[in-house]
Design a protein around this motif. Structure first.
Motif, PDB file in Angstrom:
ATOM      1  N   SER A  15       4.549   4.603   1.015  1.00  0.00           N
ATOM      2  CA  SER A  15       4.138   5.988   1.168  1.00  0.00           C
ATOM      3  C   SER A  15       2.665   6.027   1.557  1.00  0.00           C
ATOM      4  CB  SER A  15       4.346   6.738  -0.150  1.00  0.00           C
ATOM      5  OG  SER A  15       3.402   6.301  -1.112  1.00  0.00           O
ATOM      6  N   LEU A  16       2.215   7.191   1.980  1.00  0.00           N
ATOM      7  CA  LEU A  16       0.807   7.352   2.338  1.00  0.00           C
ATOM      8  C   LEU A  16      -0.092   7.023   1.147  1.00  0.00           C
ATOM      9  CD1 LEU A  16      -1.482   8.263   4.183  1.00  0.00           C
ATOM     10  CD2 LEU A  16      -0.953  10.633   3.558  1.00  0.00           C
ATOM     11  N   ILE A  17       0.288   7.494  -0.036  1.00  0.00           N
ATOM     12  CA  ILE A  17      -0.515   7.255  -1.233  1.00  0.00           C
ATOM     13  C   ILE A  17      -0.567   5.761  -1.546  1.00  0.00           C
ATOM     14  CG2 ILE A  17      -0.650   7.688  -3.721  1.00  0.00           C
ATOM     15  CD1 ILE A  17       0.664  10.452  -3.099  1.00  0.00           C
ATOM     16  N   GLU A  18       0.589   5.094  -1.467  1.00  0.00           N
ATOM     17  CA  GLU A  18       0.632   3.647  -1.718  1.00  0.00           C
ATOM     18  C   GLU A  18      -0.213   2.888  -0.706  1.00  0.00           C
ATOM     19  OE1 GLU A  18       5.144   3.263  -3.616  1.00  0.00           O
ATOM     20  OE2 GLU A  18       4.854   3.190  -1.442  1.00  0.00           O
ATOM     21  N   ARG A  19      -0.132   3.303   0.564  1.00  0.00           N
ATOM     22  CA  ARG A  19      -0.877   2.596   1.594  1.00  0.00           C
ATOM     23  C   ARG A  19      -2.388   2.718   1.381  1.00  0.00           C
ATOM     24  NH1 ARG A  19      -0.202   0.361   6.622  1.00  0.00           N
ATOM     25  NH2 ARG A  19       1.587  -0.537   5.552  1.00  0.00           N
ATOM     26  N   ILE A  20      -2.864   3.897   0.991  1.00  0.00           N
ATOM     27  CA  ILE A  20      -4.296   4.065   0.736  1.00  0.00           C
ATOM     28  C   ILE A  20      -4.761   3.072  -0.330  1.00  0.00           C
ATOM     29  CG2 ILE A  20      -6.047   5.618  -0.239  1.00  0.00           C
ATOM     30  CD1 ILE A  20      -4.538   7.942   1.122  1.00  0.00           C
ATOM     31  N   LEU A  47       4.553  10.890   8.002  1.00  0.00           N
ATOM     32  CA  LEU A  47       5.395  10.425   9.106  1.00  0.00           C
ATOM     33  C   LEU A  47       4.590  10.317  10.394  1.00  0.00           C
ATOM     34  CD1 LEU A  47       8.796  12.316   8.672  1.00  0.00           C
ATOM     35  CD2 LEU A  47       8.488   9.845   8.800  1.00  0.00           C
ATOM     36  N   SER A  48       3.753  11.306  10.624  1.00  0.00           N
ATOM     37  CA  SER A  48       2.951  11.307  11.837  1.00  0.00           C
ATOM     38  C   SER A  48       1.956  10.150  11.825  1.00  0.00           C
ATOM     39  CB  SER A  48       2.218  12.645  11.958  1.00  0.00           C
ATOM     40  OG  SER A  48       1.596  12.771  13.206  1.00  0.00           O
ATOM     41  N   GLN A  97       6.831  12.026  22.393  1.00  0.00           N
ATOM     42  CA  GLN A  97       6.580  10.944  21.456  1.00  0.00           C
ATOM     43  C   GLN A  97       7.906  10.464  20.851  1.00  0.00           C
ATOM     44  OE1 GLN A  97       3.509   9.642  21.412  1.00  0.00           O
ATOM     45  NE2 GLN A  97       2.447  10.586  19.708  1.00  0.00           N
ATOM     46  N   PRO A  98       7.965   9.220  20.368  1.00  0.00           N
ATOM     47  CA  PRO A  98       9.145   8.780  19.626  1.00  0.00           C
ATOM     48  C   PRO A  98       9.429   9.726  18.450  1.00  0.00           C
ATOM     49  CG  PRO A  98       7.709   6.924  20.118  1.00  0.00           C
ATOM     50  CD  PRO A  98       6.963   8.149  20.521  1.00  0.00           C
ATOM     51  N   GLY A  99      10.697  10.088  18.272  1.00  0.00           N
ATOM     52  CA  GLY A  99      11.069  10.996  17.200  1.00  0.00           C
ATOM     53  C   GLY A  99      10.883  12.454  17.536  1.00  0.00           C
ATOM     54  N   ILE A 131      11.533  19.719  18.878  1.00  0.00           N
ATOM     55  CA  ILE A 131      12.109  19.198  17.641  1.00  0.00           C
ATOM     56  C   ILE A 131      11.312  17.952  17.294  1.00  0.00           C
ATOM     57  CG2 ILE A 131      14.076  18.031  16.576  1.00  0.00           C
ATOM     58  CD1 ILE A 131      15.936  19.805  18.126  1.00  0.00           C
ATOM     59  N   SER A 132      10.763  17.916  16.092  1.00  0.00           N
ATOM     60  CA  SER A 132       9.914  16.786  15.695  1.00  0.00           C
ATOM     61  C   SER A 132      10.285  16.330  14.296  1.00  0.00           C
ATOM     62  CB  SER A 132       8.437  17.193  15.736  1.00  0.00           C
ATOM     63  OG  SER A 132       7.630  16.182  15.195  1.00  0.00           O
ATOM     64  N   ASN A 133      10.338  15.022  14.102  1.00  0.00           N
ATOM     65  CA  ASN A 133      10.602  14.475  12.766  1.00  0.00           C
ATOM     66  C   ASN A 133       9.565  14.954  11.764  1.00  0.00           C
ATOM     67  OD1 ASN A 133      12.857  13.043  13.543  1.00  0.00           O
ATOM     68  ND2 ASN A 133      11.775  11.100  13.814  1.00  0.00           N
ATOM     69  N   GLN A 134       8.331  15.184  12.252  1.00  0.00           N
ATOM     70  CA  GLN A 134       7.272  15.583  11.334  1.00  0.00           C
ATOM     71  C   GLN A 134       7.553  16.924  10.651  1.00  0.00           C
ATOM     72  OE1 GLN A 134       6.706  12.898  13.401  1.00  0.00           O
ATOM     73  NE2 GLN A 134       5.062  13.805  14.603  1.00  0.00           N
TER      74      GLN A 134
END
Length: 504
Positions: free
Chosen positions: A4-9, A184-185, A342-344, A369-372
């Motif tokens: 996740s974003l939090i884990e990555r930070i 996701l973005s 863009q992809p997605g 339509i965007s996954n984000q």
């Protein structure tokens, strides 16, 4: 499984704490210094009574402690409410009142004016100060009064940012960006613009990113957090200048930077030596239309591909963009395009009234339509666009920018293109102002090329009449020394319009 974003930070902070992380005006700050400042901020927020989902106001400048503050608010799953520090004290105070904040984080420079502290005290808002000397510091300088009102902004547990739009076409407004969308973005971006996909890893990068766009807007915030999630150091430019970008390029030799068209022109006008840009594989562009003539001139001189893109705050990132591969194959014949989806992401152009998809190369309203966004329904934008048979997107203006003059529709960018073709005009902006008889009429502000000498407004109007339909010709033209711009260097149409409304 992707973290996740939090884990990555937190993963990035632990990789090599003493390694350089943020450079500002020649001084480096380590990942450990960032972590220490984040812990200081967390202690202050907890003491101020802010938990998960609570909204934290942040006056974001391009400074190292501000990046640390942004990282901690996101890593603690609170919500950042961006406040533009370049506004007047009255407007900053109005933002604090309107947001009903438990806490606001600001730079020491922002506290030079007593109005911010006074407003915070009046609203029951704790004030936290960011600063930097040999290390980064974030601390409480004014606690909320004990008798403070409890009528605070409600918690937004699934929202990471209350993001201000750029305010290009009107007063800025706030958009809620969900954690999922932003993550996701961010986590899906590395590799899209490069010639090969990066293997997902978690190691510190040697070459730093260069932050050239304002952290208070989505482009700068996205760029900073993308670098953090890639474990890439960041060279922070407080504001764009040719001298600073040249220093960053020659000192650190980055392979990729982001510059808006206005900055590209400044680099050209300063006659920056070609060899100083020789490390670059590409330059990402965005935030404003990239004129094909500027792109061709820049690429011919420097040999660096300009990869234009299109995005919106609502989509938490880019919707379409150029890759290096597409640039190699299509750059010459697709000038003026902002690239492919863009992809997605899926894009289409529809008739504004019927909603039916229009044929290739036909102007209509862009839908995405965007996954984000987190759902599979088409989201209608306010942009007029075309998509060609190869899937390349061309933005033709904003539907809500269209000027209706006595029943005739005028697209401002059509008029801008003609005005800019005049050999004495460097830049132009066309907006509509109210007219009692016709409803709305077009007016134009123009910026002249250096050394163009005296320019007669009647001459410009005659030039426009010769190239435009009569109803497209501006009813008034003002020569400005420099176009009014937003902090992200877009031309502020709102400010241009006010030039004419104030006169009226």
């Amino acid at each position: 499984m992707q973290p996740s974003l939090i884990e990555r930070i937190h993963q990035v902070l632990k990789l090599s704490p003493e390694s350089p992380a943020l450079e500002f005006q020649g001084q480096w700050f380590s990942w450990q210094s960032i972590n220490d400042a984040m812990n200081q901020l967390e202690d202050s927020l907890v003491k101020a009574g802010l938990g998960e989902g609570d909204v934290v106001g942040v006056l974001l400048r391009n400074r190292p402690a501000h990046v640390a503050a942004l990282m901690q608010v996101l890593a603690s799953r609170r919500c950042v409410a961006t406040i533009n520090p370049f506004q007047s004290p009255d407007k900053v105070s109005a933002d604090i009142r309107g947001l009903k904040l438990k806490a606001v984080i600001c730079d020491r420079d922002d506290l030079a004016h007593a109005q911010l502290s006074d407003t915070a005290r009046e609203c029951g808002t704790a004030v936290l100060e960011m600063s930097a000397d040999e290390a980064l510091h974030i601390s409480t300088v004014q606690a909320a009064p004990a008798q403070a009102s409890t009528d605070y902004h409600p918690a937004l547990p699934n929202t990471c940012i209350l993001m201000l739009t750029s305010g290009t076409t009107g007063p800025a407004k706030r958009i809620e960006l969900p954690y999922r969308s932003f993550a996701l973005s961010l986590m899906g971006t590395p590799g899209h613009y490069s010639s090969h996909k990066e293997v997902e890893d978690i190691r510190l990068k040697d070459t730093p990113a260069v932050l050239t766009t304002p952290l208070v807007h989505i482009g700068g915030m996205f760029a900073a957090m993308a670098a953090v999630t890639q474990a890439r150091p960041i060279v922070i430019l407080e504001k764009f200048s040719v001298a600073e970008i040249r220093r960053a390029l020659t000192t650190y030799r980055p392979k990729l930077i982001s510059l808006p068209p206005a900055a590209l022109r400044m680099v050209m006008d300063a006659d920056t030596p070609v060899e100083e840009l020789s490390s670059l594989l590409a330059i990402r562009c965005g935030s404003a239309p990239l004129p094909p003539a500027l792109q061709e001139e820049f690429e011919n001189k420097y040999g660096v591909p300009l990869l234009d893109s299109y995005g919106a705050t609502e989509f938490a990132g880019a919707v379409a963009g150029w890759t290096i591969g597409d640039h190699k194959q299509f750059a010459k014949q697709k000038r003026g395009s902002v690239g492919r989806a863009q992809p997605g992401t899926q894009i289409r152009v529809v008739n504004a009234d019927s909603g039916e998809v229009v044929p290739p190369n036909t102007t209509g309203i862009l839908e995405v339509i965007s996954n984000q966004i987190g759902h599979k329904e088409w989201t209608r934008t306010t942009d007029l666009a075309q998509i060609d048979e190869d899937g390349f997107l061309y933005i033709k203006g904003r539907a809500d920018d269209a000027i209706i003059r006595g029943g005739f529709k005028i697209l401002p960018q059509d008029v801008v293109a003609v005005l800019r073709s005049h050999d004495k005009i460097k830049q132009a902006c066309v907006v509509g102002i109210p007219d009692q008889r016709l409803g709305e009429v077009p007016v134009a502000a123009i910026e002249l090329r250096p050394g163009s000498g005296e320019v007669n407004i009647d001459e410009i109007i005659a030039f426009a009449k010769n190239k435009l339909t009569s109803y497209q010709v501006p009813t008034a033209i003002k020569i400005v020394e420099e176009m009014p711009r937003t902090p992200s260097m877009k031309i502020s149409k709102h400010a241009v319009k006010n030039l004419f409304l104030d006169q009226a």
